[in-house]
Design a protein around this motif. Structure first.
Motif, mmCIF file in Angstrom:
data_model
loop_
_atom_site.group_PDB
_atom_site.id
_atom_site.type_symbol
_atom_site.label_atom_id
_atom_site.label_comp_id
_atom_site.label_asym_id
_atom_site.label_seq_id
_atom_site.Cartn_x
_atom_site.Cartn_y
_atom_site.Cartn_z
ATOM 1 N N UNK A 50 40.173 36.439 38.348
ATOM 2 C CA UNK A 50 39.450 35.733 39.362
ATOM 3 C C UNK A 50 38.971 36.009 40.711
ATOM 4 N N UNK A 51 40.052 37.569 41.262
ATOM 5 C CA UNK A 51 40.073 37.533 42.955
ATOM 6 C C UNK A 51 39.982 38.908 42.792
ATOM 7 N N UNK A 52 38.370 39.407 42.120
ATOM 8 C CA UNK A 52 38.570 40.563 41.876
ATOM 9 C C UNK A 52 38.381 40.783 43.439
ATOM 10 N N UNK A 53 37.458 40.671 44.548
ATOM 11 C CA UNK A 53 37.342 41.333 45.904
ATOM 12 C C UNK A 53 38.154 41.642 46.748
ATOM 13 N N UNK A 54 39.619 40.715 45.657
ATOM 14 C CA UNK A 54 40.822 40.948 46.566
ATOM 15 C C UNK A 54 41.822 42.082 46.206
#
Lengths: 316, 316
Positions: free
Chosen positions: A291-295
């Motif tokens: 859910x934290x793809x950008x990270x």
């Protein structure tokens, strides 16, 4: 299902229609999916997905459990733990994979490690064994040795009996690279004074290839698999002729289903026993929730990491 | 003996000590010796002779009669008409050649034509068959098709059942190239709009290679053998990876005695019967007396010629 969707350059965890397996396919409920440089290129619109895989969901490798099977696949596959090479779409809760692109996950290997195995080891094995024909006693130079494919290549080079020279920009990784099997660890500035090599696995591109080309022995083979530092290099054709050098570029992603099955079968045959024996491992730089793809993508892009960035998609 | 000696960049017909054959060698009394681009490079000091051949006498191919034999070579060789691949020294009245680097000259073929056969056909055969694995039905692009190696490559491509695209800067040669077996004749400006090819034999270098690379099909093979127009080219590694291209540079001259014997044996096996059947020929641009070395080298350097420049050394 949910998937990490590229939406106008952003990465969004979003619901998508459940995938339906075709004949000979399985649906894998994904536990973990490794990141690769191709994902970052795809996100920037530079590396379109091949036909037959979702155009906007990245991910070239995964590990998880078989959740459903298509026509012609035995139902006993359901529930088995597998890793898989994919043409895209692995960064999702479910992914369709041809049966012949699955790898068995050894007992005792976490699904996080297994999710970072297929693309890295298939790419390195195809490049070193199938393309370059690396032999025992030959000298292998791996540029970008601290990355996922680099770490796989160092280990495969060791298992083949090659003398492995690992090139990394970050000398903090020396001990870790030696632990994987590197005989020498060098920086790009050390190359000029080093012994020539027979095979180069180029994973960095313009920042290292010219120096590497200068160290290739007669009849050397150079396989270019990554160009994160730039793709344009000047080639001196007279030097290429004089050393009878062969330079090959390679990607797995664009290959046909049959070609990929062949790569996976060779990896299973050559590397499966060693993976099961605990002789191969997937160094993990960071595990990031899907859910934290950008990270996760930021972590991949950051210089100085050692090993793979893996998305945790489901229970591992 | 007399030889064409490179003396401070000039070419001088000069007396030299008679050559002595080593074990397994013969001495050939040279009738004719073809010129190659390597000779011009050597004259300019850019292509030093390999160990074991005269450093200052050029010439990579010859035809003539065996005048003497070394230890272990049957005396019945004396007097036979032969052609030979040499590492240098062919532009002389006498030249030492290992027995296994000789080719039989078919009846009815002049020694002038035979003197231009070995380097051209060995180079083209090694590049197309051994390096590139050119197959029937594949599309072959030969740049510099009007030259010696180019004309050999067009003919070999035809005998292999490939579709041969001949690239030449001089469109006067269209009919002659079609007569050798070219299916299409193009200029470099025509390449952008043409069908992609599977194999490129690059004989020109910087002036044609970038355009040729743009027309190579997936899994294409590019073999670079000549770079007369320049040796430095920029390579787009992403394109190389996407098409899984292989680029190989090659020279015959620097190879070991055993490696050259292998090349000659393959040519004898694959091309000998066709040469004897009259299916292969050596187009001759100009025949120049060996005492006029400068004139011969000028003729070679002149653009627009078709076929080989051959030195007439003795009675042919």
């Amino acid at each position: 299902m949910f998937a990490l969707v590229i939406d106008d350059g952003a990465l969004v965890w979003r619901e998508r229609p459940d995938p339906v397996p075709g004949p000979g396919d399985v649906v894998v409920e994904v536990a973990a999916a490794g990141l690769n440089a191709a994902d970052l290129l795809q996100r920037r619109g530079l590396y379109p997905a091949p036909p037959g895989v979702p155009a906007d969901v990245p991910g070239l490798e995964l590990a998880g459990r078989v959740a459903a099977v298509g026509d012609g696949v035995d139902a006993s596959w359901v529930g088995r733990t597998v890793a898989a090479l994919t043409g895209g779409g692995a960064q999702a809760t479910h992914c369709v994979v041809p049966l012949e692109h699955l790898l068995a996950v050894p007992e005792g290997v976490s699904l996080i490690e297994a999710g970072g195995f297929p693309e890295a080891f298939c790419t390195a094995h195809d490049a070193l064994v199938t393309q370059a024909g690396l032999g025992a006693g030959e000298r292998l130079l791996v540029t970008g040795a601290a990355g996922g494919v680099g770490g796989a290549a160092v280990q495969i080079g060791r298992t083949l009996g090659a003398h492995v020279v690992a090139l990394t920009r970050n000398r903090r990784h020396d001990d870790a690279l030696r632990a994987l099997g590197a005989d020498e660890v060098v920086g790009v500035d050390d190359l000029a004074g080093s012994e020539p090599v027979d095979v180069v696995l180029e994973l960095v591109g313009a920042a290292t290839l010219p120096a590497a080309l200068g160290r290739v022995r007669r009849r050397g083979r150079v396989v270019v698999v990554g160009v994160g530092s730039g793709a344009r290099v000047e080639l001196d054709l007279l030097a290429v002729m004089a050393s009878r050098l062969t330079l090959t570029g390679s990607t797995l992603r664009s290959r046909t289903r049959v070609e990929k099955a062949d790569v996976v079968a060779r990896v299973e045959r050559d590397l499966g026993p060693r993976w099961r024996a605990g002789e191969l491992r997937v160094p993990i730089a960071e595990v990031v929730d899907a859910r934290e793809g950008e990270r996760a993508y930021d972590a991949f892009a950051r210089p100085g990491k050692f090993g793979k960035v893996v998305l945790r998609v489901g229970p591992a």
